[in-house]
Scaffold this active site. Structure first.
Site, PDB file in Angstrom:
ATOM      1  N   SER A  39      -9.777  -0.881   7.152  1.00 18.42           N
ATOM      2  CA  SER A  39      -9.227  -0.661   5.814  1.00 18.42           C
ATOM      3  C   SER A  39      -8.680  -1.902   5.133  1.00 18.42           C
ATOM      4  O   SER A  39      -8.446  -1.894   3.927  1.00 18.42           O
ATOM      5  CB  SER A  39      -8.143   0.417   5.854  1.00 18.42           C
ATOM      6  OG  SER A  39      -8.725   1.682   6.069  1.00 18.42           O
ATOM      7  N   LYS A  68       0.840  -1.197   0.000  1.00 16.67           N
ATOM      8  CA  LYS A  68       0.000   0.000   0.000  1.00 16.67           C
ATOM      9  C   LYS A  68       0.876   1.247   0.000  1.00 16.67           C
ATOM     10  O   LYS A  68       1.916   1.292   0.678  1.00 16.67           O
ATOM     11  CB  LYS A  68      -0.908  -0.029   1.227  1.00 16.67           C
ATOM     12  CG  LYS A  68      -1.955   1.067   1.304  1.00 16.67           C
ATOM     13  CD  LYS A  68      -2.841   0.833   2.533  1.00 16.67           C
ATOM     14  CE  LYS A  68      -3.949   1.854   2.659  1.00 16.67           C
ATOM     15  NZ  LYS A  68      -4.827   1.574   3.831  1.00 16.67           N
ATOM     16  N   SER A 128      -9.645   1.617   3.170  1.00 11.98           N
ATOM     17  CA  SER A 128      -8.843   2.439   2.275  1.00 11.98           C
ATOM     18  C   SER A 128      -7.833   1.654   1.443  1.00 11.98           C
ATOM     19  O   SER A 128      -7.225   2.206   0.517  1.00 11.98           O
ATOM     20  CB  SER A 128      -8.085   3.497   3.090  1.00 11.98           C
ATOM     21  OG  SER A 128      -7.166   2.885   3.987  1.00 11.98           O
TER      22      SER A 128
END
Length: 463
Positions: A182, A80, A158
């Site tokens: 997330s 990420k 996210s």
């Protein structure tokens, strides 16, 4: 070459016995990222093609020489865009950090992945600064959910790119953060397993923070064992495939089924699928007990001034906002600026109320092997249906509601797919006790087998 292993550990076994080469896995991942008809351009903000190929070749060379290698050596992982990787700019899905200096060293969690032999294939897209559970990013674009892709549904956030990197075979495992769901939200919406550890187990140093109090580092994979192996790697523990959690290490787990707060607002698909999942678990031998924890109903009021993320993120962003407020996604900026609403007394009161709720949860919930609830109460909506600010905000709150419980109570949790193959993805979440992550993985392996959810049809073979 034989038919494709799917889980992280089965791929590792195929590498070890010569049925696969690391270079083949890396090339396939790169091909899928580059596919102009695919989601690669919206899933990755940076691709480490040359470095990944070199690392794969070295892993294959060492293996051919008979050199002892870590269990996960040669497997491609996505990272990420929240984590520092030496030589890469950590943009956290933003424009405001586009011209920041590249990181000089890996975040400790990423350094542990490399020690475990995993190869970073690239950096995945995310909600700007991780401040939404929807997964939409106006700067980098939003990768579409693998289910019903023609209608382009949200991936969840996210860790949006982390999820799609796995569902589309661009990585064997995806690494994300989890401050309020997330990892688990995108896992539930896309048909993956998503893990959130007890926060203190894995260092968050070298990451862009959302909430110093609630941030944790997790993973998204195709199976429980995938997330177990990633968790071991991230935390710097040795990985022995024979130690992976298996269903027969747990017998007749005692599972508390949470009601009221977590079951409100379920759409028909989630309600029906969740109830069927509970029935399958009971038929397989689980002891299910209805549990109410009315104190959870106070969470909206406790967090009414933005909870921990607002003031803690504002601490980190204050100077950037002062200089470049116009670079921010307006939705994200508004949420960060809510930090100004809290006084020191408000923040200290928030901390005290959290401590009290954690203690009450221990009294109410610790008699069970895990606590069950729907991961999120709705299936993935269409991206185009969320252009209205009010609809976006309401959807975001609904997606975050259940997963956030685990972060607030400082526990561990896992989301498992529980839907029929080929239908709209639905996740069931099992929440474990503080620092009892290994036990939760054992329970999750039992649940995975009982639910029969292993490698759903709309996910392509990785190899």
């Amino acid at each position: 070459m034989s038919t494709a292993p799917q889980s992280l550990l089965s791929m590792a076994e195929a590498l070890a016995d010569g049925r696969l080469r690391s270079r083949d896995l890396v090339e396939q991942a790169l091909d899928r990222i580059a596919d102009p008809q695919g989601e690669g351009a919206r899933t990755f903000v940076a691709v480490h093609a040359a470095a990944a190929r070199a690392a794969a070749d070295e892993s294959d060379r060492q293996r051919k020489l008979g050199t002892p290698l870590p269990a996960l050596s040669g497997l491609p992982v996505s990272v990420k865009d929240l984590f520092d990787e030496a030589g890469s700019v950590t943009k956290a899905g933003s424009r405001v950090l586009e011209h920041a200096a590249p990181a000089t060293q890996d975040a400790p969690a990423i350094a542990n992945l490399r020690k475990a032999g995993l190869i970073s294939i690239g950096r995945t897209s995310m909600t700007e600064f991780a401040f939404s559970g929807v997964g939409i990013n106006p700067h980098t674009g939003t990768p579409a959910n693998p289910w019903d892709r023609a209608n382009r549904r949200i991936p969840g956030g996210s860790s949006s790119g982390a999820a799609i990197s796995v569902t589309n075979g661009m990585a064997a495992i995806g690494i994300g953060s989890d401050t309020g769901g997330s990892c688990r939200i995108p896992a539930a919406l896309t048909g993956l397993v998503g893990y959130k550890p007890t926060a203190s187990r894995i260092s968050t140093a070298g990451t862009v923070p959302l909430s110093f109090t609630l941030d944790s580092i997790g993973s998204l994979g195709r199976t429980v064992s995938c997330c177990w192996a990633a968790d071991r790697a991230l935390s710097g523990q040795s990985i022995t495939p024979s130690d992976a959690p298996v269903a027969d290490t747990v017998s007749a787990p005692r599972l508390g089924v949470l009601h009221n707060y977590v079951t409100a607002g379920m759409d028909d698909t989630v309600a029906r699928t969740y109830e069927q999942a509970l029935q399958r678990l009971e038929q397989a031998g689980a002891i299910l007990t209805d549990v109410t924890f009315p104190e959870l109903g106070t969470l909206p009021e406790i967090n009414a001034l933005g909870g921990f993320p607002a003031p803690e993120s504002l601490t980190w962003h204050a100077k950037l906002i002062e200089d470049h407020a116009d670079f921010y996604d307006p939705f994200v900026l508004k949420r960060i600026l809510r930090g100004k609403e809290q006084t020191a007394v408000d923040y200290i009161t928030l901390r005290l109320r959290r401590r009290a709720l954690i203690a009450k949860a221990a009294e109410t919930l610790d008699a069970y092997d895990a606590i069950l609830m729907p991961t999120v109460p709705i299936i993935a909506p269409r991206i185009d249906d969320l252009h209205d600010d009010a609809v976006y905000a309401a959807t975001n709150l609904l997606l975050l509601r259940n997963p956030t419980i685990t972060n607030f109570l400082d526990r561990c949790a896992i989301s498992l797919p529980c839907h029929e193959q080929g239908s709209a993805p639905v996740g069931i979440m099992a929440m474990g006790r503080h620092m009892r992550d290994d036990h939760l993985f054992g329970v999750a392996a039992w649940m995975e087998q009982a639910l029969g959810t292993f490698l759903l049809k709309f996910l392509p073979n990785f190899f």
